[in-house]
Design a protein around this motif. Structure first.
Motif, mmCIF file in Angstrom:
data_model
loop_
_atom_site.group_PDB
_atom_site.id
_atom_site.type_symbol
_atom_site.label_atom_id
_atom_site.label_comp_id
_atom_site.label_asym_id
_atom_site.label_seq_id
_atom_site.Cartn_x
_atom_site.Cartn_y
_atom_site.Cartn_z
ATOM 1 N N ALA A 1 0.834 -1.206 0.000
ATOM 2 C CA ALA A 1 0.000 0.000 0.000
ATOM 3 C C ALA A 1 0.867 1.254 0.000
ATOM 4 C CB ALA A 1 -0.941 -0.006 1.205
ATOM 5 N N ALA A 2 1.968 1.225 0.762
ATOM 6 C CA ALA A 2 2.862 2.387 0.811
ATOM 7 C C ALA A 2 3.515 2.625 -0.542
ATOM 8 C CB ALA A 2 3.921 2.185 1.894
ATOM 9 N N GLN A 3 3.845 1.556 -1.238
ATOM 10 C CA GLN A 3 4.460 1.693 -2.566
ATOM 11 C C GLN A 3 3.458 2.315 -3.556
ATOM 12 O OE1 GLN A 3 7.847 0.883 -3.373
ATOM 13 N NE2 GLN A 3 7.185 2.248 -5.039
ATOM 14 N N TRP B 1 3.311 5.903 -2.762
ATOM 15 C CA TRP B 1 4.513 6.578 -3.276
ATOM 16 C C TRP B 1 4.400 6.839 -4.777
ATOM 17 C CZ3 TRP B 1 8.604 9.071 -1.436
ATOM 18 C CH2 TRP B 1 9.674 9.315 -2.305
ATOM 19 N N ASP B 2 3.987 5.823 -5.509
ATOM 20 C CA ASP B 2 3.890 5.951 -6.965
ATOM 21 C C ASP B 2 2.851 7.006 -7.367
ATOM 22 O OD1 ASP B 2 5.804 3.992 -7.189
ATOM 23 O OD2 ASP B 2 4.363 2.368 -7.549
ATOM 24 N N LEU B 3 1.691 6.994 -6.679
ATOM 25 C CA LEU B 3 0.646 7.979 -6.984
ATOM 26 C C LEU B 3 1.069 9.380 -6.549
ATOM 27 C CD1 LEU B 3 -2.545 5.968 -5.887
ATOM 28 C CD2 LEU B 3 -1.859 6.552 -8.226
ATOM 29 N N GLY B 4 1.830 9.419 -5.459
ATOM 30 C CA GLY B 4 2.275 10.713 -4.946
ATOM 31 C C GLY B 4 3.218 11.439 -5.876
ATOM 32 N N GLN B 5 3.990 10.692 -6.676
ATOM 33 C CA GLN B 5 4.924 11.323 -7.609
ATOM 34 C C GLN B 5 4.196 12.151 -8.674
ATOM 35 O OE1 GLN B 5 8.160 11.014 -6.634
ATOM 36 N NE2 GLN B 5 7.074 9.869 -5.042
ATOM 37 N N LYS B 6 2.930 11.840 -8.904
ATOM 38 C CA LYS B 6 2.149 12.560 -9.923
ATOM 39 C C LYS B 6 1.232 13.611 -9.306
ATOM 40 C CE LYS B 6 1.927 8.139 -12.373
ATOM 41 N NZ LYS B 6 1.008 7.073 -12.863
ATOM 42 N N ALA B 7 1.228 13.675 -7.966
ATOM 43 C CA ALA B 7 0.311 14.595 -7.271
ATOM 44 C C ALA B 7 0.981 15.941 -7.032
ATOM 45 C CB ALA B 7 -0.139 13.989 -5.948
ATOM 46 N N PRO B 8 0.234 17.031 -7.100
ATOM 47 C CA PRO B 8 0.818 18.362 -6.902
ATOM 48 C C PRO B 8 1.174 18.668 -5.450
ATOM 49 C CG PRO B 8 -1.555 18.538 -7.202
ATOM 50 C CD PRO B 8 -1.193 17.094 -7.459
ATOM 51 N N ASN B 9 0.585 17.917 -4.498
ATOM 52 C CA ASN B 9 0.814 18.241 -3.088
ATOM 53 C C ASN B 9 0.975 16.954 -2.277
ATOM 54 O OD1 ASN B 9 1.069 19.747 -0.774
ATOM 55 N ND2 ASN B 9 -1.125 20.039 -0.476
ATOM 56 N N PHE C 1 2.227 15.843 0.480
ATOM 57 C CA PHE C 1 2.781 16.398 1.711
ATOM 58 C C PHE C 1 3.206 15.344 2.738
ATOM 59 C CE2 PHE C 1 -1.886 16.775 1.736
ATOM 60 C CZ PHE C 1 -2.235 16.005 2.831
ATOM 61 N N TYR C 2 2.947 14.054 2.493
ATOM 62 C CA TYR C 2 3.443 12.992 3.377
ATOM 63 C C TYR C 2 4.601 12.235 2.718
ATOM 64 C CZ TYR C 2 -0.277 13.327 6.893
ATOM 65 O OH TYR C 2 -1.100 13.750 7.906
ATOM 66 N N LYS C 3 5.255 12.885 1.785
ATOM 67 C CA LYS C 3 6.321 12.231 1.022
ATOM 68 C C LYS C 3 7.406 11.653 1.925
ATOM 69 C CE LYS C 3 9.641 13.201 -2.684
ATOM 70 N NZ LYS C 3 10.120 14.242 -3.651
ATOM 71 N N ASP C 4 7.875 12.441 2.872
ATOM 72 C CA ASP C 4 8.957 11.976 3.761
ATOM 73 C C ASP C 4 8.515 10.789 4.607
ATOM 74 O OD1 ASP C 4 10.525 13.972 2.739
ATOM 75 O OD2 ASP C 4 10.225 15.344 4.422
ATOM 76 N N GLN C 5 7.262 10.849 5.130
ATOM 77 C CA GLN C 5 6.770 9.746 5.964
ATOM 78 C C GLN C 5 6.658 8.442 5.164
ATOM 79 O OE1 GLN C 5 5.679 12.886 5.946
ATOM 80 N NE2 GLN C 5 4.413 13.372 7.750
ATOM 81 N N SER D 1 8.314 7.657 2.396
ATOM 82 C CA SER D 1 9.669 7.198 2.064
ATOM 83 C C SER D 1 10.322 6.482 3.246
ATOM 84 C CB SER D 1 10.521 8.408 1.652
ATOM 85 O OG SER D 1 11.843 8.005 1.381
ATOM 86 N N LYS D 2 10.175 7.056 4.428
ATOM 87 C CA LYS D 2 10.752 6.450 5.632
ATOM 88 C C LYS D 2 10.092 5.107 5.930
ATOM 89 C CE LYS D 2 11.888 7.535 10.458
ATOM 90 N NZ LYS D 2 11.438 6.272 11.006
ATOM 91 N N ALA D 3 8.764 5.038 5.758
ATOM 92 C CA ALA D 3 8.049 3.790 6.036
ATOM 93 C C ALA D 3 8.495 2.677 5.090
ATOM 94 C CB ALA D 3 6.545 4.023 5.900
ATOM 95 N N LEU D 4 8.685 2.984 3.822
ATOM 96 C CA LEU D 4 9.143 1.971 2.865
ATOM 97 C C LEU D 4 10.492 1.408 3.269
ATOM 98 C CD1 LEU D 4 8.064 3.614 -0.521
ATOM 99 C CD2 LEU D 4 7.225 1.447 0.423
ATOM 100 N N ALA D 5 11.345 2.273 3.793
ATOM 101 C CA ALA D 5 12.669 1.808 4.247
ATOM 102 C C ALA D 5 12.553 1.020 5.549
ATOM 103 C CB ALA D 5 13.587 3.004 4.430
ATOM 104 N N ASP D 6 11.775 1.499 6.497
ATOM 105 C CA ASP D 6 11.658 0.859 7.811
ATOM 106 C C ASP D 6 10.959 -0.493 7.734
ATOM 107 O OD1 ASP D 6 12.896 3.054 8.901
ATOM 108 O OD2 ASP D 6 11.051 3.937 9.740
ATOM 109 N N TRP D 7 9.963 -0.605 6.840
ATOM 110 C CA TRP D 7 9.175 -1.842 6.793
ATOM 111 C C TRP D 7 9.774 -2.896 5.868
ATOM 112 C CZ3 TRP D 7 3.963 1.138 5.685
ATOM 113 C CH2 TRP D 7 3.636 1.905 6.822
#
Length: 281
Positions: free
Chosen positions: A251-253, A256-264, A266-270, A272-278
């Protein structure tokens, strides 16, 4: 008796003059106010005007002179309001309120929508420079009508006709609304709002009650309505809190993928961190 009658009349006049300033003498208006409203699909159109009477007078070419701008009613200029953009006589008109000014002529009427709303009731003078559009009005003979009246006729989901009727004349202008586009936009807005509301509810339930099963159902409902980076992230966070990290990463991936096309995003950092942590959980 004559003196008594005169005395009574004088007393009544004195009482009227002495009445408090707040008292209002209600009498019939020479040209009463009127309003007509029509829904065309999802567009509301209304006309506010004052309605003069014929009263045995010659109207066209006399009371209303030929070839001179007319307020299209009595008192202040008649006003028309559109809740959405329309075409008026085939010409585009933005949503808003305008004065209706007409140019009566035996050679053919012109109907203007003017952005100056104080015409004929303030020192503001009519100027063609303030016309939004100028269109031709179609005229037709009708049975005698004592008071000037505005009528909407032949209304469909997309179109209507604005008719001015007075004495034995009707002047008509067609109006068209882009109902299909407006309805589609309303549907998309409602869907987006519903998806957002479900996602917000999911987040609230997860954080306030820790009932992750109930929260996940709300998040799933949001995604089913309209999958976007926000509700996918809410869903990922709830899955992670439930200990379902493999599903949470998926779900996080997506988020992330949908967020790259979104104008805002705003949870990008969270995210990204979750993908690394999980990754290794």
């Amino acid at each position: 008796m004559k003196n008594v009658a005169l005395g009574c009349l004088f007393s009544a006049l004195v009482a009227l003059v002495a009445a408090p300033a707040s008292a209002q003498l209600e009498l019939p208006a020479a040209s009463p106010s009127a309003k007509v409203t029509q829904e065309v699909g999802v567009t509301s159109i209304s006309v506010d005007y004052s309605s003069p009477a014929v009263k045995g007078r010659k109207v066209w070419g006399d009371l209303v002179p030929w070839d001179k701008p007319w307020r299209s009613g009595a008192n202040a200029a008649t006003k028309i309001t559109f809740s959405h953009d329309v075409t008026f006589g085939g010409k585009a008109v933005p949503a808003g309120t305008y004065s209706i000014v007409t140019l009566p002529s035996q050679k053919g009427w012109k109907v203007m929508l003017n952005k100056e709303l104080g015409l004929f009731s303030t020192p503001a003078q009519y100027s063609p420079a303030n016309d939004i559009v100028t269109v031709a009005g179609t005229t037709a003979a009708i049975p005698s009508r004592e008071r000037l009246t505005y009528v909407f006729s032949n209304t469909t989901d997309d179109t209507t006709s604005l008719d001015l009727e007075w004495e034995k004349l009707r002047v008509s202008v067609p109006i068209k609304a882009d109902t299909a586009t407006l309805a589609k936009a309303n549907i998309e807005k409602a869907v987006a709002q519903s998806a957002s509301e479900h996602a917000q509810a999911a987040r609230y339930v997860a954080e306030s009650t820790k009932d992750y099963a109930a929260a996940l159902k709300l998040a799933d409902a949001s995604v089913a309505i309209d999958s976007n980076w926000y509700n996918q992230w809410i869903r990922a966070d709830i899955l992670a809190k439930s200990g379902k990290y493999a599903e949470a990463r998926k779900a996080a991936q997506i988020s992330w993928d949908l967020g790259q096309k979104a104008p805002n995003f705003f949870y990008k950092d969270q995210v990204s961190k979750a993908l690394a942590d999980w990754k290794n959980k």
